[in-house]
Design an enzyme around this catalytic site. Sequence first.
Site, PDB file in Angstrom:
ATOM      1  N   SER A  12      26.037  11.785 -44.395  1.00 24.72           N
ATOM      2  CA  SER A  12      24.772  11.930 -44.876  1.00 24.72           C
ATOM      3  C   SER A  12      23.995  10.785 -45.030  1.00 24.72           C
ATOM      4  CB  SER A  12      24.572  13.084 -45.863  1.00 24.72           C
ATOM      5  OG  SER A  12      24.828  14.234 -45.600  1.00 24.72           O
ATOM      6  N   LYS A  67      21.065   9.885 -43.161  1.00 22.04           N
ATOM      7  CA  LYS A  67      19.558  10.302 -43.648  1.00 22.04           C
ATOM      8  C   LYS A  67      18.734   9.288 -44.095  1.00 22.04           C
ATOM      9  CE  LYS A  67      20.990  15.076 -44.192  1.00 22.04           C
ATOM     10  NZ  LYS A  67      22.489  15.329 -44.590  1.00 22.04           N
ATOM     11  N   SER A 120      19.938  16.813 -49.561  1.00 15.80           N
ATOM     12  CA  SER A 120      20.665  16.420 -48.238  1.00 15.80           C
ATOM     13  C   SER A 120      20.599  17.506 -47.279  1.00 15.80           C
ATOM     14  CB  SER A 120      22.276  15.945 -48.496  1.00 15.80           C
ATOM     15  OG  SER A 120      22.721  15.216 -47.641  1.00 15.80           O
TER      16      SER A 120
END
Length: 380
Positions: free
Chosen positions: A47, A50, A107
């Site tokens: 993640s 991101k 997230s």
Amino acid sequence: MLAGVVTMGGALAGRDAALANPYIVVDVNSGQVIEHSDAFRKWYPASLTKLMTAYLAFSAMKEGRLKPDSPVTISQKAASAPPSKTFFRAGAQVTLDNALKLLLVKSANDIAVAIAETVGGSQDAFVAKMNAEAQRLGMTSTRYVNPNGLPGKGQYTTARDLAVLAVTIKREFPQYASYFSLEGVDTGKKTYGNYNMLIGRFDGADGMKTGFICASGFNQVSSATRNGRSVVSVVLGENSLAGRTERSAELLQKALTTGASGVPLGKLAPYGEQGTEANDVSAEICNPQAAKVRSEGRDDAGRMVIKSPYVHEMDRPPVYSFAGVIPGTEPPPPPPKPDAKKADSKKKDQAAKDKPPVKKPKADAPPATNAAVPAQRPVN
């Protein structure tokens, strides 16, 4: 998972420096590298991907193509993304402001896809923008295949490249720094704490992002500011949430209390094991023994135990920022599916009712012989 943490001051235990995974810590203002190890080794970003998704959204707002209150629609493709996610139904809309909160704190994988489609027109077009921007920034060992970091063949990055991105975000978009330091978000239905356990617990912590998949282990990009000095750290492949928190705190503390005298980040020469694909630590991270060790890292109340002298417990409840859907945009839930057994029983009953009645011979009719009368169809 983030019901709470308990801290235990003292020296870090159980770490072998020789076995350290990739990491780097950089002074934001000077760009000097304070400490690093295996910084060019390819790794799954999870993640941490991101961060680039957010960077492109920030860029779109800077260019005037989007605004904080621009609507972001949850498409069917976005809604079908695997967790972690908001579970907003297809057709719902959130403002870009709230979408960024959910992206960076919760997230949420569904929100990452929705932002990608809003900024890029389609997920594929957005991923192309991600890779083009990575090359422009000098992230020479990074390749993206999606906007959320879910497992995908050919997706990789390095600690050095993530440091480049983190420093760039902090330098170019200080007006959006507050997104990274939120303690939690509230969708109106549920609250979510920040996965970054340094927020509110490490003096000066102000971001940035965490990430986990089995293949990557526990990753974290962190930032902190004290007395006007800002530093960022990147930690990849730790074996637990506590491990990445402790390692990040250790690096940030060292960087904030020592002089910045290393080589500039842009001039750090490649070294060590690099390879052509991301290192995969699934076997070490996602096995029963490793899960058992992680479970033993919690106290009797289920709180994560942090063994860092630099991380303290929060002395108040977290502050949650609202990040719900635009009122009236989320479709109602679909009607409940009928019970399959009951539906089958009703079909059989109806079929029995629809069958034509069996004609019986009249009472005064002469007895029939087997040869003269066709066999009757049995009736249940």
